[in-house]
Each structure stands twice: as C-alpha cells, then as structure tokens.
Design a protein around this motif. Structure first.
Motif, mmCIF file in Angstrom:
data_model
loop_
_atom_site.group_PDB
_atom_site.id
_atom_site.type_symbol
_atom_site.label_atom_id
_atom_site.label_comp_id
_atom_site.label_asym_id
_atom_site.label_seq_id
_atom_site.Cartn_x
_atom_site.Cartn_y
_atom_site.Cartn_z
ATOM 1 N N ALA A 35 0.868 -1.186 0.000
ATOM 2 C CA ALA A 35 0.000 0.000 0.000
ATOM 3 C C ALA A 35 0.895 1.223 0.000
ATOM 4 O O ALA A 35 1.748 1.360 0.876
ATOM 5 N N VAL A 36 0.715 2.102 -0.953
ATOM 6 C CA VAL A 36 1.500 3.327 -1.038
ATOM 7 C C VAL A 36 0.776 4.490 -0.365
ATOM 8 O O VAL A 36 1.389 5.354 0.243
ATOM 9 N N CYS A 37 -0.551 4.524 -0.449
ATOM 10 C CA CYS A 37 -1.293 5.716 -0.009
ATOM 11 C C CYS A 37 -1.786 5.644 1.429
ATOM 12 O O CYS A 37 -2.257 6.648 1.966
ATOM 13 N N TYR A 38 -1.696 4.494 2.086
ATOM 14 C CA TYR A 38 -2.350 4.317 3.382
ATOM 15 C C TYR A 38 -1.447 4.728 4.542
ATOM 16 O O TYR A 38 -0.263 4.389 4.587
ATOM 17 N N LEU A 39 -2.010 5.460 5.492
ATOM 18 C CA LEU A 39 -1.349 5.806 6.744
ATOM 19 C C LEU A 39 -2.141 5.187 7.891
ATOM 20 O O LEU A 39 -3.354 5.388 7.992
ATOM 21 N N THR A 40 -1.460 4.482 8.747
ATOM 22 C CA THR A 40 -2.108 3.648 9.756
ATOM 23 C C THR A 40 -3.115 4.406 10.612
ATOM 24 O O THR A 40 -4.192 3.916 10.903
ATOM 25 N N ARG A 41 -2.803 5.618 11.016
ATOM 26 C CA ARG A 41 -3.661 6.346 11.960
ATOM 27 C C ARG A 41 -4.619 7.324 11.282
ATOM 28 O O ARG A 41 -5.248 8.129 11.957
ATOM 29 N N CYS A 42 -4.702 7.259 9.957
ATOM 30 C CA CYS A 42 -5.547 8.202 9.219
ATOM 31 C C CYS A 42 -6.619 7.458 8.427
ATOM 32 O O CYS A 42 -6.591 6.234 8.305
ATOM 33 N N SER A 43 -7.543 8.225 7.878
ATOM 34 C CA SER A 43 -8.609 7.612 7.086
ATOM 35 C C SER A 43 -8.069 7.160 5.731
ATOM 36 O O SER A 43 -7.158 7.787 5.184
ATOM 37 N N PRO A 44 -8.607 6.067 5.171
ATOM 38 C CA PRO A 44 -8.126 5.566 3.870
ATOM 39 C C PRO A 44 -8.545 6.495 2.733
ATOM 40 O O PRO A 44 -9.619 7.101 2.779
ATOM 41 N N THR A 45 -7.689 6.609 1.711
ATOM 42 C CA THR A 45 -8.005 7.461 0.556
ATOM 43 C C THR A 45 -8.311 6.637 -0.694
ATOM 44 O O THR A 45 -8.896 7.158 -1.639
ATOM 45 N N LEU A 46 -7.900 5.382 -0.722
ATOM 46 C CA LEU A 46 -8.066 4.506 -1.885
ATOM 47 C C LEU A 46 -7.419 5.091 -3.137
ATOM 48 O O LEU A 46 -7.879 4.886 -4.257
ATOM 49 N N ALA A 47 -6.337 5.842 -2.956
ATOM 50 C CA ALA A 47 -5.685 6.499 -4.088
ATOM 51 C C ALA A 47 -4.829 5.530 -4.901
ATOM 52 O O ALA A 47 -4.804 5.601 -6.128
ATOM 53 N N CYS A 152 0.289 13.090 1.823
ATOM 54 C CA CYS A 152 0.544 14.402 2.426
ATOM 55 C C CYS A 152 -0.762 15.111 2.744
ATOM 56 O O CYS A 152 -0.905 15.746 3.803
ATOM 57 N N VAL A 153 -1.720 15.023 1.846
ATOM 58 C CA VAL A 153 -3.030 15.652 2.056
ATOM 59 C C VAL A 153 -3.726 15.008 3.250
ATOM 60 O O VAL A 153 -4.303 15.694 4.110
ATOM 61 N N THR A 154 -3.660 13.685 3.307
ATOM 62 C CA THR A 154 -4.337 12.944 4.368
ATOM 63 C C THR A 154 -3.762 13.244 5.738
ATOM 64 O O THR A 154 -4.496 13.489 6.702
ATOM 65 N N VAL A 155 -2.424 13.242 5.853
ATOM 66 C CA VAL A 155 -1.815 13.474 7.164
ATOM 67 C C VAL A 155 -2.040 14.915 7.615
ATOM 68 O O VAL A 155 -2.246 15.181 8.807
ATOM 69 N N CYS A 156 -2.045 15.859 6.664
ATOM 70 C CA CYS A 156 -2.272 17.260 7.016
ATOM 71 C C CYS A 156 -3.709 17.474 7.483
ATOM 72 O O CYS A 156 -3.971 18.284 8.372
ATOM 73 N N LYS A 157 -4.625 16.733 6.915
ATOM 74 C CA LYS A 157 -6.048 16.856 7.293
ATOM 75 C C LYS A 157 -6.373 16.029 8.535
ATOM 76 O O LYS A 157 -6.904 16.550 9.515
ATOM 77 N N ASP A 158 -6.057 14.744 8.506
ATOM 78 C CA ASP A 158 -6.492 13.832 9.567
ATOM 79 C C ASP A 158 -5.645 13.901 10.827
ATOM 80 O O ASP A 158 -6.164 13.758 11.937
ATOM 81 N N SER A 214 7.715 13.706 5.766
ATOM 82 C CA SER A 214 7.952 12.376 6.325
ATOM 83 C C SER A 214 7.154 11.301 5.606
ATOM 84 O O SER A 214 7.661 10.211 5.338
ATOM 85 N N VAL A 215 5.883 11.602 5.269
ATOM 86 C CA VAL A 215 5.021 10.557 4.711
ATOM 87 C C VAL A 215 5.187 10.398 3.203
ATOM 88 O O VAL A 215 4.733 9.400 2.636
ATOM 89 N N CYS A 216 5.810 11.365 2.535
ATOM 90 C CA CYS A 216 5.940 11.285 1.076
ATOM 91 C C CYS A 216 6.740 10.043 0.693
ATOM 92 O O CYS A 216 7.886 9.875 1.124
ATOM 93 N N PRO A 217 6.167 9.149 -0.134
ATOM 94 C CA PRO A 217 6.854 7.887 -0.456
ATOM 95 C C PRO A 217 7.932 8.040 -1.512
ATOM 96 O O PRO A 217 8.734 7.137 -1.721
ATOM 97 N N THR A 271 14.064 12.311 11.371
ATOM 98 C CA THR A 271 12.937 11.598 10.765
ATOM 99 C C THR A 271 12.133 10.902 11.854
ATOM 100 O O THR A 271 12.547 10.859 13.019
ATOM 101 N N ASN A 272 10.991 10.351 11.468
ATOM 102 C CA ASN A 272 10.140 9.675 12.447
ATOM 103 C C ASN A 272 9.434 8.494 11.821
ATOM 104 O O ASN A 272 9.425 8.333 10.595
ATOM 105 N N GLU A 273 8.858 7.646 12.646
ATOM 106 C CA GLU A 273 8.061 6.506 12.190
ATOM 107 C C GLU A 273 6.630 6.991 12.012
ATOM 108 O O GLU A 273 5.801 6.901 12.917
ATOM 109 N N HIS A 274 6.324 7.545 10.832
ATOM 110 C CA HIS A 274 5.073 8.287 10.676
ATOM 111 C C HIS A 274 3.815 7.429 10.787
ATOM 112 O O HIS A 274 2.731 7.966 11.006
ATOM 113 N N HIS A 275 3.941 6.116 10.629
ATOM 114 C CA HIS A 275 2.760 5.267 10.810
ATOM 115 C C HIS A 275 2.338 5.196 12.279
ATOM 116 O O HIS A 275 1.183 4.899 12.584
ATOM 117 N N TYR A 276 3.277 5.477 13.182
ATOM 118 C CA TYR A 276 3.020 5.266 14.603
ATOM 119 C C TYR A 276 3.111 6.540 15.447
ATOM 120 O O TYR A 276 2.513 6.627 16.512
#
Length: 823
Positions: A35-47, A152-158, A214-217, A271-276
C-alpha cells in the motif's frame, strides 16, 4: 474494547477486534500487503489501490474493508498480481529517472514496489507536460516526481489538522481510449486521476510541522534544507525522543561526517516513524543545538564544584533528563541548597491539589487515549504552540474517530478552527482571561453525576429560570376557493400549510455562562456535539496551572475526573516538567548565591556555551524523560560531547564514582512511581500491532479523596481603554533557547510581541516596528510582528530567548495588562 472475531488470512487463523480493517489486521500479524497511499492512523483514501485482496471470493480494498467473523482473505491471486503490476507501471510512466540524485533514493517506495512487483518493462505511455517545482518554505515540492498518493493531504487533514494541502487539477493530454479497454480496471482508474492531479498548498494554513515530508513515499516533498545534502544510505540513525516538548515523540537523529575534510559527525536531519508517531516542527527542524566542546576545562570544573558546595540555590528549567533531575536533587540533599524551578513548581502544586480530590497521584489519561476518544475538551492551552501533538490528538478525535470537540481559550485561532465543522463537530469558545474556573464548573454542571453536596449546592445556586421568545413553525389548515377548470364551479378545498408563530418558553440558565461570555445556546451546541459519544477526554493547559486560583482549579479538575466520564490529561509545559515535579523537591524562588543550569545565575552551567562551565545539550546525552503519557522514555546521544557533565560534578560533590549518567536511571524514586530498571533494558520501538513498546508506565498511587472547593472567581482580566491584554506564549515551533539557535530557525528568528492584523491597526503599529511594552512594573523594547494565524485583541509575547527577559512582563499567570506604544 470491541468483541473479538476470528478470520483467516492466507489460511492463517487470526483473532482480532471487530471493526478493524483487513490491512491493519494483516500487518499486525506480519502478513505483507502492499500500500502506497495508506497511513495507519488516518482515514483511507483509496488512491493507490495496491492493497487489493480477495475476501470471501470478492476483490476488495483492504485499507477500507472491515473484517468479519469467519471471513477468508487471500492477499494474492493472479488477477490481483496483474492489477498491482499495472498500477506500478502507471506510477513509473514519465517518472523522472533521477534516482542517483533524488533525496528519497534508497528509501523510495516507488523503487521498492517496482522491484517487488518485478516491473521490468513498460506497457503504457502518454505525453508529459511541464510541471514546475515550487518552494513552500521549509519544504520543496516537485510535481514531476509526485505520484499523487495523497498521503501528504491525508496526514495534514487527519493528523495535523492544518488542511494546508489538497489535490488540485492540472492540464494534461487525454489517456488513449484503447488503454481503458485493455488494461486492468483499477490501474486505469488510478491513472485517470493521477493524470489530472497535483498537490496544492495554502501557506496561511501551514504550521511548518514537516509531517508531509515524512510521509511522502517518493522525492516529491523534501526538506528545503536537506535537499541534495546526503544519500539516505550514508546516514546513521540514532533513536531518540523529542527534546523540545513533553510528548517526547519517537524520532531519529540521522548523522554522518561533516565533509570529506572533516570527519566530525553532524546531524543532517530528523525523521520519524510516521505510521506510529508524529513529531512537531521543532523536533524535525530544530535539531542542531549541540554544544561543541573539544576538551575539558579543569579550572572551570573546579570552580563549578566550589560553586555547588557554597550555593544557597540551584536554578534550572525542565529541559533536562530524569537522571539530571535526580543528580540535582542528590546534590541539594547533600549541600542544603534549594532547588528552584518555577515551571515544575507550579506544575507540582497543581498536580498535588488535583490529587486531593481525584484520589489518584497522577492524572487519568494520556495523549494516546485522547487519540482514541470521540469527544475531547481543551481548556487553558494554546494548543497550536504549547503542544502541537495535543492539537493533533484533538484533530484525530474529530476527523478519524468521527468525534467532536470543544476548545476554550481567550485567543481567537483560525488555525485551530480548521478542525472539524464549527457548530456540528466542533465549537470554539473565546472567553476572557480568568474565566477558566467558570469553564470547569460548567463542565461539572453539565456532565457531573452524583456530585458532592457542597458542589451541587453551589452549581444550583447559579441556576435560574428564564423566559425567551422563540419562533416555531406549526401546521395550519386553511380553506381555499378553487374553480373547476371544466365546469367553472367553485368549491372549497382544505390545505395544510406551514405557519410561523412566536412562542414564549421557560428554560433553565446558569450564570456560569455569563462569566464565559456565552448564552444558553452553548448548552444546546454541547448537546449536539455529544450525540453518540462514549469516550470522553479533557486536556488541561498551562493557563490553569499558572492561574491565581490554580489550586482550586486543580481540585475542580480532580472532581471532574471522579464525578464525570472524562479522563484527564494535564499538559506539562516543558519537555520534562512532569519528571522534574516527581523527582525533585522544588521551590518557586530562593535568595543567596545561586548556581544556574541553563538559567541565569551567579555561576552558570550552560549547554548554550554562554556560561562559566559548558554542559552537553540534550542531543548529546543518553537518558530518560517522563512524558505526557506518564511513560519513562529513552533518548540517545546523536553527537559526542568532550567536556564535563553534571555527573562529573556530582561525583566530586557527593563523593561517588559513577561512570555514566544513565546509571541513575534505575535509581529514580520508586515512591513517585518509577521502577528500578536499567537504562539499557528499556524497550524503544513500535510493533506492527501499532503498540508502543517504549520504556515503561509510571505507577499511579491512590490518595485521599476530598471534595472541598471554592466558588468560581467572577472577576475577569479586562483591559482599560489604553491597555492591551498580553499573553506569554511562543510562535509556532519555538519552544526554548535551544530551538532558537537551531540553524533553520536562527536564520529567520522572530522574537518579540505578536499580534493580529486588526490589533496592530488599533495600536497604530506595523510589522518591523519596535514597541515599548509596559507591564508588571517592567518596560521592554520589543520587535513587532503580525501573526496572520490569530485574530482578536490579545497579543502574545515570546519567551524563548535567554538574553531577553520577557517573562518579567508577567507575574505567575500567563496573561497580563500592558500599555503598548510605538518606540
């Protein structure tokens, strides 16, 4: 906790909570799903659509699909492999072949997944269009590298709550129609969106946290300062904790040699472990505050030992480790000196008063629990600057948990108002200073159950029945004369029509609302917000801790903890405020010869290089912090320090022979909830199950339970015609004298008085002016700045510069009345 269910993934039987996503369950059980677009603590985007799996024979997106009892999941089928391969080929279309100089090379998810999917040929093409790069302050955006995964959009919003980033349309050639018929459908749908989109930026909403970097893949979003400085594989990672604020969030200092000519290690980035875990901008960009010392100054060391032996007081702040705090306590016990730390003194006094009525030695909640709640109230904290991670937690509550929030504070803040939908999921109440007591009583009145008789009696005394006129819509039957079109005959027809009418009603009112500057509509709004809420969190800030009636406020908070469903977090104002308050016996002030540790004094130990003896900065030390979540968290030295340490002084003063400061870790006071565990045995990682395995939790002890509290203060802090209310706070990402010297902040240092555009106009001041600020019997000449991210008539004054004593403008409380005029 939700009920447990059983399912199988690739034939493996798994038990998990109902309502969890397939992707999270797979990862928690070490089953890989790309999964490229998914962030564990945020809402899914299905991008990206790479997370396709088959569930009970049907193809679903695992980031969004919830597990069910008895579900059978297969993570790979022939069709899924074709979809994933096609998706990666699409991502590679026109992607610049500049991996050799790209900052993300070596840790790029596009590289990794192209290799994982064995993409060795290209089936799709389209003419490229010009997409110029942009400079967005602390970061640079290259749309040519962007795959519009929307992380980036998801982490900035959620997560962050700034909403500074969004997907925007761009010009492009149309995709050939033949591709729609021949390529896998999910790959085509993803390409169709990718081909028309870019990322847009709203500068006024951005708080420069850098989490989007941080979250940009890929290499589309990079630090402006780090770009082209190093390859990722050249850097060594040092696990550490945020040294600037009490979240002590997990992070890595990334180091390597300074240059080919200079082998001295240097920090290149954080840097950080952005999923957690999320870190704020101070941690990410304010990292190079080390004190470069090449040798030990024996004469200065001897003077320091002599100073400690004769000192009447040791003055320090809470930007120190637990071990250093314990060393200072042991020295004070030996020499009889008093320990002076106003920050920790106020916090300890507040916590002790809170314990009297709560029945617990520590507050009941944590930021982690706030993240998981669905209703949160913040009182007395300027969240945006005081503790950004607390703002992130509130935002997460509202957006990700579909919860709601109330924010009480005197400073009007358009940035915090980006959280949720005002009036529907959030409400922001901007009251006058000193009204915090009434806010707490209002919470007790609204949410309290079986309150003590004295408290209920006082709350009832403030209630009264009032009348008001409302307009309501009723249904009314009317008779109309209608002519038949064929016969011409007239006949009566009854119709029901809406009619508005005024009605006088009685309602119960509390005078507490008057003190907060609100009316009965606030109670109706609260009723709307709490809807189906079942998990309540209350965050309390430094405005309460420094309040003239702080002890009574603390007792009210303890009663809220006992008699409502709220769990409470008392936000520590500095990195290790909680730790210092638990470890040290502290005074607010003392007279006589004073030794200062990173504070002005007769003899100064300083990690800033401006004292009588140099000390290591926090990025040069091993040790632990006690963070806001009541956990003992480890941090490690990113850079070496060649001078003397506080431990060296302690060995001389105490007559000990302790080699390393971290030998004090297992000696932290058990009576305050600490455990006798060696530093090297403390864990420091996150698991795939999203559990934080860092350090250990403080032990919370039971205390006596009292109910005595005082009535609410009704005298508010109001400015006269020639006065302005000022507030002790720092601009975003500035916390202390150490962030001030970090090179990314020092290059554009802003220290002085900050006000909204409308307040500057009222004061006849402009950005760049100097102003004389007279308050608390002190007058200072300060630089003037316009803060576009606040509104209203309260200005704030920064306090992060050691050589500018702006704290003298205030008494204990964070607010004061000032006369401000152009210098």
């Amino acid at each position: 906790m939700s009920d447990l269910i059983t399912l199988t993934i690739n034939g493996k039987s798994i038990q998990t909570e109902e309502g969890e996503t397939i992707l999270n369950v797979a990862r928690a059980n070490d089953i890989f799903v790309p999964a490229v677009c998914y962030l564990t603590r945020c809402s899914p985007t299905l991008a990206c659509r790479l997370c396709l799996v088959e569930a009970d024979g049907k193809q679903v997106y695992s980031c969004n699909a919830k597990v069910k009892e008895g579900m059978a999941v297969t993570t790979e089928t022939e069709n899924i492999q074709k979809e994933r391969r096609a998706i990666m080929e699409v991502y590679d279309v026109n992607h610049p072949l500049q991996c050799g100089v790209c900052d993300q090379s070596g840790e790029c998810e596009l590289q990794n997944y192209s290799l994982y999917m064995k993409v060795d040929s290209q089936s799709y093409t389209i003419k490229d269009v010009a997409r110029p790069a942009a400079n967005w302050g602390v970061m640079k955006y290259d749309p040519g590298l962007c795959i519009v995964c929307e992380k980036c959009v998801t982490v900035c919003k959620d997560m962050i709550g700034s909403n500074a980033l969004s997907t925007v349309k761009r010009g492009s050639d149309a995709i050939e129609k033949t591709f729609k018929d021949t390529m896998p459908k999910d790959a085509y749908a993803m390409w169709n969106k990718l081909n028309k989109s870019l990322i847009g930026f709203e500068e006024d909403n951005c708080t420069d946290c850098g989490e989007c970097i941080s979250v940009c893949p890929v290499g589309a979003l990079v630090s402006s300062d780090f770009q082209y400085k190093s390859n990722a594989w050249e850097l060594s990672r040092v696990p550490a904790a945020n040294p600037h604020s009490s979240d002590c969030a997990f992070m890595y200092y990334e180091t390597k040699h300074t240059s080919l000519e200079d082998a001295t290690p240097k920090i290149y980035r954080v840097t950080n472990e952005h999923h957690y875990s999320t870190i704020n901008g101070a941690a990410r960009f304010g990292y190079d505050f080390e004190n470069r010392v090449e040798s030990k100054d024996l004469e200065a060391f001897k003077n320091a030992v002599e100073a400690f032996n004769k000192a009447k007081a040791i003055k320090f702040n809470s930007y120190i480790t637990n071990e250093e705090a314990l060393i200072l306590q042991k020295i004070a016990d030996k020499t009889g000196a008093k320990l002076v730390n106003k920050d920790a003194y106020n916090y300890k006094k507040f916590l002790n008063a809170y314990s009297e009525t709560s029945g617990q030695s520590l507050y009941s909640s944590s930021l982690t629990q706030v993240h998981d709640s669905n209703f949160v109230i913040s009182v007395g904290s300027y969240l945006k600057s005081d503790l950004p991670s607390a703002r992130y937690a509130m935002n997460n509550t509202v957006l990700t948990n579909k919860g709601s929030a109330l924010y009480f504070h005197p400073i009007s803040d358009p940035v915090i108002e980006k959280i949720g939908k005002k009036g529907k999921t959030t409400e922001f109440i901007y009251h006058k200073p000193l009204a915090e007591e009434s806010v707490l009583y209002l919470i007790l009145s609204k949410f309290g159950k079986d309150l003590p008789e004295n408290v209920q009696s006082y709350i009832d005394s403030l209630k009264e029945t009032r009348k008001k006129t409302i307009t309501e819509t009723v249904k009314e039957t009317v008779i109309e004369i209608v002519k038949d079109e064929e016969t011409g005959e007239e006949k009566e027809v009854k119709k029901v029509v809406p009619k508005k009418q005024e009605k006088e009603i009685e309602y119960e009112y509390t005078k507490l609302l008057d003190n907060i500057g609100q009316d009965e509509n606030l109670l109706d709004t609260i009723d709307t917000l709490i809807g189906k809420v079942d998990t309540y969190s209350l965050m309390l800030g430094e405005d309460l801790i420094t309040h003239p009636n702080s002890e009574n406020l603390a007792k009210l908070c303890g009663l809220i903890d006992r008699y409502t469903d709220f769990s409470i977090v008392i936000i520590p104002s500095q990195t290790n405020t909680l730790g210092v308050s638990l470890i040290c016996d502290i005074e607010a002030d003392a007279e006589g010869f004073t030794v200062g540790y990173n504070e002005k004094a007769d003899f100064q130990l300083s990690a800033l290089g401006d004292g009588d003896l140099d000390m290591p900065a926090l990025n040069q030390q091993e040790g632990t912090f006690t963070n806001i979540d009541k956990k003992i968290i480890t941090t490690n030295a990113a850079l070496a320090y060649k001078g003397y340490t506080l431990n060296d002084i302690a060995n001389e003063v105490l007559g000990d022979d302790i080699e390393y400061t971290i030998e004090y870790t297992e000696l932290l006071p058990i009576s305050s909830g600490y455990k006798a565990i060696e530093f090297d045995k403390l864990p420091n990682y996150f698991g795939n199950d999203r559990v934080e395995y860092r350090g250990y939790d403080l032990i919370v002890n039971e205390t006596s339970k009292k109910t005595e509290v005082s009535d609410a203060n009704i005298e508010l802090l109001e400015a006269a015609e020639n006065e302005t209310i000022i507030y002790r706070a720092n601009p975003i990402n500035q916390f202390n004298e150490f962030t001030a010297i970090a090179h990314e902040f020092a290059e554009n240092l802003q220290s002085g008085i900050f006000a909204s555009k409308e307040l500057l106009e009222k004061l006849e001041l402009s950005e760049g002016d100097s102003a004389l600020v007279n308050s608390n019997g002190v007058e200072l000449n300060l630089n003037v700045y316009c803060d576009n991210q606040i509104a209203g008539d309260i200005a704030y004054v920064s306090t992060f510069q050691k050589d500018l004593d702006t704290r003298s403008l205030f008494d204990t409380y964070r607010y004061s009345k000032a006369v401000i005029k152009k210098a």
